[in-house]
Design a protein around this motif. Sequence first.
Motif, short mmCIF file in Angstrom:
data_model
loop_
_atom_site.label_atom_id
_atom_site.label_comp_id
_atom_site.label_asym_id
_atom_site.label_seq_id
_atom_site.Cartn_x
_atom_site.Cartn_y
_atom_site.Cartn_z
N ILE A 75 -0.93 -6.64 -7.51
CA ILE A 75 0.02 -5.72 -7.73
C ILE A 75 0.87 -5.72 -6.83
O ILE A 75 0.66 -6.00 -5.34
CB ILE A 75 -0.57 -4.19 -7.78
CG1 ILE A 75 -1.39 -3.97 -9.14
CG2 ILE A 75 0.61 -3.20 -7.75
CD1 ILE A 75 -2.16 -2.72 -8.94
N ASP A 76 2.38 -6.11 -6.82
CA ASP A 76 3.38 -6.34 -6.09
C ASP A 76 4.19 -5.23 -5.40
O ASP A 76 4.98 -5.25 -4.79
CB ASP A 76 4.31 -7.46 -6.32
CG ASP A 76 3.58 -8.93 -6.64
OD1 ASP A 76 2.71 -9.19 -5.66
OD2 ASP A 76 3.72 -9.31 -7.84
N SER A 77 4.10 -4.17 -6.22
CA SER A 77 4.78 -2.99 -5.87
C SER A 77 3.58 -1.68 -5.95
O SER A 77 3.11 -1.49 -6.76
CB SER A 77 5.94 -2.67 -6.91
OG SER A 77 6.63 -3.83 -7.26
N GLU A 78 4.04 -1.10 -4.80
CA GLU A 78 3.15 0.43 -4.59
C GLU A 78 3.32 1.47 -5.50
O GLU A 78 2.29 2.14 -6.15
CB GLU A 78 3.60 1.12 -3.07
CG GLU A 78 3.13 0.16 -1.72
CD GLU A 78 3.51 0.80 -0.52
OE1 GLU A 78 3.83 2.04 -0.78
OE2 GLU A 78 3.29 0.16 0.45
N GLY A 79 4.34 1.51 -6.40
CA GLY A 79 4.50 2.38 -7.42
C GLY A 79 3.77 2.18 -8.68
O GLY A 79 4.18 2.83 -9.96
#
Length: 526
Positions: A193-197
């Motif tokens: 996962i590259d995005s915290e959201g």
Amino acid sequence: MAKNKIIQFGGLAVPLSDQILEKFDYVHVEGNYDLYSDEEKLKLFQDGVFNRRANRNLYIFGRDAVLLQNFPGLLEQFPPFQLFYDEGAEIDPSQKKILDIKKAEPFDPEAESQEALYAKINDLSIEQIGYNIEMDFIRVNPSFKGDVTRMGNVFMELDGDFGDDYKQLLSWKMHPYGIEAHGRVNFIPEWRIDSEGVEIEFRIFYIDFNTGQTTKIITGKPEDFASEDIILVNESDTGQHIATSLYAKGKGKFRVGNVHFRNAFSDKSALMKGGQRFQDKDRLNQEIFHLFNPGDMKPPLAVYFSGYRPAEGFEGRGMMNRMGCPYLLISDPRLEGGDFYMGSESLEKELVDVIQEHLDFLGFERRDLILSGISMGTFAALYYAADLQPSSVIVGKPLVNVGDIAMNERIDRPELWGTSLDMVMDHTGEATVAGAKRLNQRFWDKFDKGDFNRTTFAAAYMIHDDYDQKAFPMIEKSLAKNNPQSRVLQKGFIGRHNDNTPGVTEWFRKQYRNILWEEYGRRVRF
């Protein structure tokens, strides 16, 4: 086909379930059974040497078993992970050390429930089965309007708005594998996962073989499946197909690679009892497997890297067992059948550390280390030799210029092994000639700097190799220039890479036999 045995020395007979007795024959002998004179009944030793044909049996030592008090030369030859002993027995400290090295399991014969023992015994009858589901099986939900990028068979990247609630984003086409009745299976995804959201979860659907109806749904985060905190268990009397889907919510970007299924063990062993794994946390949480057998605990430690194998698992166990010395099997389950044991800096350090830790555990020096492999396994044996300075490197059909292997896919070996193109993409981020050349140089930047002046290299190569024809000539040239005191044994075979595997394998075994005798005084019969 004859069944393997459960052999118990002394103590009260362990009450074994019908399920276990379907898989094993049970033999109970007295605690002071004379193994030196054993010629007819058990046939475990001949002239004090363990019979390798008995390596798949299970052994239980009761409270009065004399092997718990004496005969270390016999006990140390028994196979690891397959020994059980009465936890109430008085055990000589030297014998206890051997039991600990062999990962022997204590048990309480007077316990009301033998479920734990049964689970451990059942582990030893589990077959080495593992497989992955590749990119071609993935279907993206047509309603998703974001960006979808597929990097060959390495991973798929999705970037966009997935909504506030979990929605099905990906599904894997039905495949022919499943869970047998009362079976246990691990599901191991590759992801990042590259995005915290962004949040993702997998849902596994059980579909009855006979009715085609969904009977159960398992939901979990990828890290819960990868850590084996969630295991797929089929408690029914019929087999179940498996259907896999990925659900996502939030906004941002993530990647998903191959997903893997393999038989589950009660102690989280990987692929085989005692098998271990580590993950490349920097790249999709991909895995490398290793399996250690302490053998007779005397030098050398022989390391064998598995070759390309789409069916996930360890290779060479039978051959290494016959040597009698400690050995370490290492396997690469990434991509279609392996990714040449390269990875992030942390993964490569972990692999070297695993080998060094086992040398330290045995009390061996690096001069007591042999690295070996055939085909894809040769890359690892040669590549990591630069880190470990082993006594010997034994290879068959060496492959080191991985970029050339990919470029040969167009003319020399048209459309025969597309995985080579995935490797260039995986390790360089591009499928270009420039990327292929950089990947070639990755090997030579390490190998040319290695200190091999005390190392013996034994290599059998194919003269017309259609994968990497330059491999051995370049290895020989590098050693002559940078390590002129190294010893090189070689044999060339006429043909392409896969034209004479039996000949190469026989020469490979011969080199092992010669080195074990000349360097360590071991006689080995293959």
